[in-house]
Every structure is written in C-alpha cells, then in structure tokens.
Scaffold this motif. Structure first.
Motif, mmCIF file in Angstrom:
data_model
loop_
_atom_site.group_PDB
_atom_site.id
_atom_site.type_symbol
_atom_site.label_atom_id
_atom_site.label_comp_id
_atom_site.label_asym_id
_atom_site.label_seq_id
_atom_site.Cartn_x
_atom_site.Cartn_y
_atom_site.Cartn_z
ATOM 1 N N ALA A 1 0.717 -1.125 -0.272
ATOM 2 C CA ALA A 1 -0.105 0.191 -0.155
ATOM 3 C C ALA A 1 0.856 0.949 -0.219
ATOM 4 O O ALA A 1 1.597 1.186 0.415
ATOM 5 C CB ALA A 1 0.024 -0.274 1.231
ATOM 6 N N ILE A 2 0.792 2.276 -1.126
ATOM 7 C CA ILE A 2 0.984 3.555 -0.700
ATOM 8 C C ILE A 2 0.480 4.686 -0.122
ATOM 9 O O ILE A 2 -1.199 4.580 -0.344
ATOM 10 C CB ILE A 2 1.490 4.199 -2.282
ATOM 11 C CG1 ILE A 2 2.820 2.882 -2.732
ATOM 12 C CG2 ILE A 2 1.956 5.484 -1.949
ATOM 13 C CD1 ILE A 2 3.331 3.541 -3.847
ATOM 14 N N HIS A 3 0.369 5.373 1.321
ATOM 15 C CA HIS A 3 -0.683 6.068 1.705
ATOM 16 C C HIS A 3 -0.433 7.736 1.093
ATOM 17 O O HIS A 3 -0.350 8.513 2.273
ATOM 18 C CB HIS A 3 -0.140 5.680 3.837
ATOM 19 C CG HIS A 3 -0.636 4.877 3.992
ATOM 20 N ND1 HIS A 3 -1.388 4.413 4.654
ATOM 21 C CD2 HIS A 3 -0.033 3.524 3.838
ATOM 22 C CE1 HIS A 3 -1.752 3.080 5.303
ATOM 23 N NE2 HIS A 3 -1.214 2.754 4.516
ATOM 24 N N THR A 4 0.415 8.103 0.571
ATOM 25 C CA THR A 4 1.572 8.909 0.363
ATOM 26 C C THR A 4 1.019 9.307 -1.497
ATOM 27 O O THR A 4 1.935 10.185 -1.711
ATOM 28 C CB THR A 4 2.315 8.999 0.762
ATOM 29 O OG1 THR A 4 3.268 8.060 -0.072
ATOM 30 C CG2 THR A 4 2.625 9.604 2.638
ATOM 31 N N LEU A 5 0.228 9.516 -1.617
ATOM 32 C CA LEU A 5 -0.276 9.741 -3.272
ATOM 33 C C LEU A 5 -0.366 11.278 -2.904
ATOM 34 O O LEU A 5 -1.759 11.536 -2.549
ATOM 35 C CB LEU A 5 -1.566 9.153 -3.716
ATOM 36 C CG LEU A 5 -1.947 9.385 -5.649
ATOM 37 C CD1 LEU A 5 -1.130 9.746 -6.108
ATOM 38 C CD2 LEU A 5 -3.083 8.751 -5.678
ATOM 39 N N ASP B 1 1.838 -3.191 -14.902
ATOM 40 C CA ASP B 1 2.271 -3.771 -12.987
ATOM 41 C C ASP B 1 0.881 -3.639 -12.468
ATOM 42 O O ASP B 1 -0.169 -2.317 -12.357
ATOM 43 C CB ASP B 1 2.878 -2.383 -12.415
ATOM 44 C CG ASP B 1 5.128 -2.475 -13.132
ATOM 45 O OD1 ASP B 1 5.506 -3.069 -13.882
ATOM 46 O OD2 ASP B 1 5.172 -1.051 -12.466
ATOM 47 N N THR B 2 0.960 -4.321 -10.801
ATOM 48 C CA THR B 2 -0.511 -4.414 -10.693
ATOM 49 C C THR B 2 0.236 -3.644 -8.980
ATOM 50 O O THR B 2 1.363 -3.311 -8.727
ATOM 51 C CB THR B 2 -0.629 -5.497 -9.990
ATOM 52 O OG1 THR B 2 -0.714 -6.513 -10.912
ATOM 53 C CG2 THR B 2 -1.720 -5.061 -8.881
ATOM 54 N N LEU B 3 -0.585 -2.166 -8.583
ATOM 55 C CA LEU B 3 -0.530 -1.286 -8.078
ATOM 56 C C LEU B 3 -1.109 -1.760 -6.715
ATOM 57 O O LEU B 3 -1.706 -2.339 -6.449
ATOM 58 C CB LEU B 3 -0.963 0.083 -8.376
ATOM 59 C CG LEU B 3 -0.949 0.656 -9.512
ATOM 60 C CD1 LEU B 3 -1.496 1.725 -9.662
ATOM 61 C CD2 LEU B 3 1.054 0.704 -9.749
#
Ligand SMILES: *Cc1c(COP(=O)(O)O)cnc(C)c1O
Length: 217
Positions: free
Chosen positions: A93-97, A114-116
């Motif tokens: 997970a990326i919390h900082t988009l 790519d699977t994000l």
C-alpha cells in the motif's frame, strides 16, 4: 511486550466507539528501528508494517518477506516520482499519493502491466505550507483526475499539525472520505491512535509506542 498493550488498547478503543476491532488495521511503523526489535515484533505475530524510505525498505524487507510470506509493508513516507517503480514492487500500500506527477507515474506503470499497491491520498488537513498532501478543497478534483488516469484510490491519510488537537483533523478526513466515497482512513499515531479510532480510523500507524524511540544517530 508493548505490541500486546497496543493491540489491547486498539480493541478497547474500537469497542468504546461501537466499532468492530477487526476493522482497524495496526500498521507497526518500523522505520529506522534496529532489526532485532522488528524481528521480535514479527515473532509476536505482527504482519503489517509501515516504512518511510524506499532504500531502507529495499535493504530490510526482502529477507523477512521470504520467511514471513504474509507480511505487508505500507509506504507512509513521501515518495519521489523517480522511485515509483521500486515502490510498486516493494509495497502493498502507498499512503502518500500527494500530487499529480506521482499519480501519472503510477498510472504509467499500471499501463505497462504493473499491479499497483492499494492507494491512499494524503490530505494536508492543516493547510500547512511545508507539508505534503492535497488541500481539502482540491480533493474532489484530484480524485477525479486520478480516476480518469485509471487509478482507484481507496482511502485518505493525514498527519495533523504537531501543535494542534488532532481530533478536528480526523473529523475533516472522515468527512472528506465520506463525501468522496472512499472507505479507508489512515490516521492516528502513537500519541493519538485511540482518538483516531473513535473518529473512524481503519488504519493506525504506530511506531515508537511499539518499538521504542527511534534513534536517528
Ligand atoms: C514515523 C511515522 C509514524 C509513526 O510515528 P510514532 O509517533 O512513532 O507512532 C506514523 N505516520 C507517519 C506518516 C510517520 O512518518
């Protein structure tokens, strides 16, 4: 160990709020912590971790992932666009988009197959000039632009100003998530995760209360 106490406090806070404790994910923030402390928390059964730096994650996590295949690592620090590709491989997970250029980079990788990771949009709830994040007013437009690019952010994240009561910021984040149809809320750290749970947090990011103080020396 501290982990058990934090887990118990999460369950109690969820119960007080009339929420199911299973709806609150504890992210153990392991940035800068010595390997033996992280190992102890892994051995105690914790599987979701938070990191702030791509390079540190590259050095630390591949080895543990091989031993604990169900580990999840979440990116909670600022992400440079030129590290987007590495981040996609490293994080669940990326919390900082927090900006359009990063959204475009991620979308370009997705177009390449790519699977994000799961995505949270960081919101600058305190309108702080030095802090990353989308301003509350700009969130609907940013979200629409993300969706046009084919991205599907699932939640919002905030880091309230250090010198303020965090609760109004948690409430604003929940309001924004509700208004924009986003189910997940990443908010609350060591000092305030219980109030974040009272305000609807689905992901709390707890570092020093689990691992002890970070030594940046
Ligand atoms: C470091 C960090 C945390 C953990 O902070 P603690 O006060 O140690 O719990 C949580 N969220 C973010 C974004 C961080 O950078």
């Amino acid at each position: 160990m501290e982990l058990e106490q934090i887990r118990a406090r999460i369950v109690a806070a969820a119960n007080r709020a009339g929420r199911d404790p299973a709806d609150v994910t504890l992210i153990a923030v392991s940035k800068v912590q010595p390997a033996q402390r992280v190992q102890a928390v892994l051995d105690a059964g914790q599987r979701v971790f938070g990191e702030n730096y791509v390079q540190e994650t590259q050095e630390k996590w591949p080895g543990w992932r091989a031993v604990f295949p169900d580990v999840q690592v979440h990116m909670i620090g600022p992400l440079q666009s030129n590290k987007a590709r590495a981040a996609i491989e490293l994080f669940d997970a990326i919390h900082t988009l927090d900006r359009m250029s990063l959204a475009k980079k991620l979308a370009a990788r997705a177009a390449e197959g790519d699977t994000l990771p799961q995505l949270f949009i960081q919101v600058n709830t305190g309108d702080e000039p030095q802090k990353a994040g989308i301003l509350a007013d700009e969130l609907p437009g940013f979200l629409a632009a993300c969706r046009d690019l084919g991205l599907s952010p699932e939640g919002l994240m905030c880091i309230p100003p250090e010198d303020q009561d965090p609760v109004p910021h948690f409430r604003l984040l929940r309001q924004l998530a509700g208004d924009n149809g986003l189910p997940l809320l990443s908010m609350g750290m060591s000092a305030d995760f219980e109030s974040a749970i009272a305000e609807g947090a689905t992901h709390v990011r707890v570092g020093s209360a689990i691992f002890g103080a970070r030594d940046y020396g």
